[in-house]
Design a protein around this motif. Structure first.
Motif, PDB file in Angstrom:
ATOM      1  N   ASN A  47       9.550   1.833   1.989  1.00 48.87           N
ATOM      2  CA  ASN A  47       8.931   0.734   2.552  1.00 48.87           C
ATOM      3  C   ASN A  47       7.520   0.707   2.257  1.00 48.87           C
ATOM      4  OD1 ASN A  47       8.379  -1.962   3.720  1.00 48.87           O
ATOM      5  ND2 ASN A  47       9.365  -1.742   4.721  1.00 48.87           N
ATOM      6  N   ARG A  57       4.622  -0.810   3.507  1.00 49.62           N
ATOM      7  CA  ARG A  57       3.645  -1.195   4.565  1.00 49.62           C
ATOM      8  C   ARG A  57       3.925   0.113   5.017  1.00 49.62           C
ATOM      9  NH1 ARG A  57       0.872  -5.765   4.598  1.00 49.62           N
ATOM     10  NH2 ARG A  57       1.361  -7.760   2.681  1.00 49.62           N
ATOM     11  N   ASP A  58       5.644  -0.122   5.717  1.00 53.37           N
ATOM     12  CA  ASP A  58       5.559   1.372   6.594  1.00 53.37           C
ATOM     13  C   ASP A  58       4.463   2.764   5.822  1.00 53.37           C
ATOM     14  OD1 ASP A  58       6.860  -0.105   8.239  1.00 53.37           O
ATOM     15  OD2 ASP A  58       8.496   0.045   6.952  1.00 53.37           O
ATOM     16  N   PHE A  91       1.115   2.149   6.298  1.00 53.01           N
ATOM     17  CA  PHE A  91       1.077   2.693   8.398  1.00 53.01           C
ATOM     18  C   PHE A  91       0.559   3.634   8.848  1.00 53.01           C
ATOM     19  CE2 PHE A  91       2.308  -2.234   8.282  1.00 53.01           C
ATOM     20  CZ  PHE A  91       1.393  -2.507   7.944  1.00 53.01           C
ATOM     21  N   ASP A 136      -1.419   0.423  12.463  1.00 47.89           N
ATOM     22  CA  ASP A 136      -0.058  -0.701  13.007  1.00 47.89           C
ATOM     23  C   ASP A 136      -0.670  -1.626  12.370  1.00 47.89           C
ATOM     24  OD1 ASP A 136      -1.696  -2.173  14.801  1.00 47.89           O
ATOM     25  OD2 ASP A 136      -1.385  -0.994  16.254  1.00 47.89           O
ATOM     26  N   SER A 137       0.387  -2.653  12.123  1.00 54.01           N
ATOM     27  CA  SER A 137       0.744  -4.280  11.595  1.00 54.01           C
ATOM     28  C   SER A 137      -0.529  -4.822  12.446  1.00 54.01           C
ATOM     29  CB  SER A 137       2.119  -4.491  11.593  1.00 54.01           C
ATOM     30  OG  SER A 137       2.785  -5.363  12.478  1.00 54.01           O
ATOM     31  N   VAL A 138      -0.250  -5.326  13.445  1.00 53.64           N
ATOM     32  CA  VAL A 138      -1.410  -5.623  13.978  1.00 53.64           C
ATOM     33  C   VAL A 138      -2.868  -5.465  13.570  1.00 53.64           C
ATOM     34  CG1 VAL A 138      -2.402  -6.499  16.606  1.00 53.64           C
ATOM     35  CG2 VAL A 138       0.675  -6.342  15.616  1.00 53.64           C
ATOM     36  N   PHE A 158      -3.823  -3.705  11.303  1.00 51.66           N
ATOM     37  CA  PHE A 158      -4.355  -4.938   9.495  1.00 51.66           C
ATOM     38  C   PHE A 158      -4.168  -5.981   9.873  1.00 51.66           C
ATOM     39  CE2 PHE A 158      -2.613  -5.596   5.875  1.00 51.66           C
ATOM     40  CZ  PHE A 158      -3.140  -5.282   4.728  1.00 51.66           C
ATOM     41  N   ALA A 159      -3.298  -6.418  10.158  1.00 46.51           N
ATOM     42  CA  ALA A 159      -3.230  -8.113   9.998  1.00 46.51           C
ATOM     43  C   ALA A 159      -4.459  -8.495  10.518  1.00 46.51           C
ATOM     44  CB  ALA A 159      -2.271  -8.975  10.706  1.00 46.51           C
ATOM     45  N   ASN A 186      -7.736  -7.185   8.040  1.00 44.49           N
ATOM     46  CA  ASN A 186      -7.670  -8.302   6.579  1.00 44.49           C
ATOM     47  C   ASN A 186      -7.813  -9.883   7.640  1.00 44.49           C
ATOM     48  OD1 ASN A 186      -6.592  -8.564   4.643  1.00 44.49           O
ATOM     49  ND2 ASN A 186      -5.491  -9.760   4.729  1.00 44.49           N
TER      50      ASN A 186
END
Length: 139
Positions: free
Chosen positions: A61, A63-64, A67, A73-75, A77-78, A81
């Protein structure tokens, strides 16, 4: 004196009116690291688009993977961004850096492919030369 006060008031208003559209996140990813992350994501997405089975075969995956690689972590990164995207010129310069890296890598990959093709042609020519010099046959 009034002109100076009026000028200072106008300057103060212009300076104070500039507010950030998006507040800087608490754990902001550095710009250079963010460029690296976005570059890696673009490479992985290109691989997925060109050969979808390649990443699925290894159950990767993208994205995983990113990370874990960058320990984010995704938060985080978001939020980073969104923060960088809020400044159009900065975000554009980041994408220009990514594009330059992609173009440089494309040139090097193209040259490697050409070299590999030349080697195949040379090997194919050597095999044909060996076959034509077969001394076991009687004329």
């Amino acid at each position: 004196m009034r002109k100076i006060i009026a000028l200072l008031t106008i300057i103060t208003l212009f300076v104070s009116c500039k507010e950030e559209v998006v507040n800087k996140p608490e754990r902001l990813i550095e710009k250079d690291v963010m460029v690296d992350i976005m570059y890696d994501l673009s490479i992985l997405e290109a691989i997925r688009n060109q050969n979808p089975a390649s990443l699925d075969t290894f159950k990767i995956n993208s994205r995983d993977y990113i990370f874990k690689k960058y320990k984010i972590d995704s938060v985080q990164f978001a939020k980073s961004n969104v923060y960088y995207a809020s400044d159009y010129n900065e975000y554009k310069s980041m994408f220009e850096q990514i594009n330059k890296r992609l173009q440089a890598n494309t040139k090097s990959v193209d040259s490697l492919i050409k070299l590999k093709k030349k080697k195949k042609i040379i090997k194919k020519g050597e095999k044909q030369a060996v076959i034509s010099r077969d001394t076991t046959k009687l004329n």
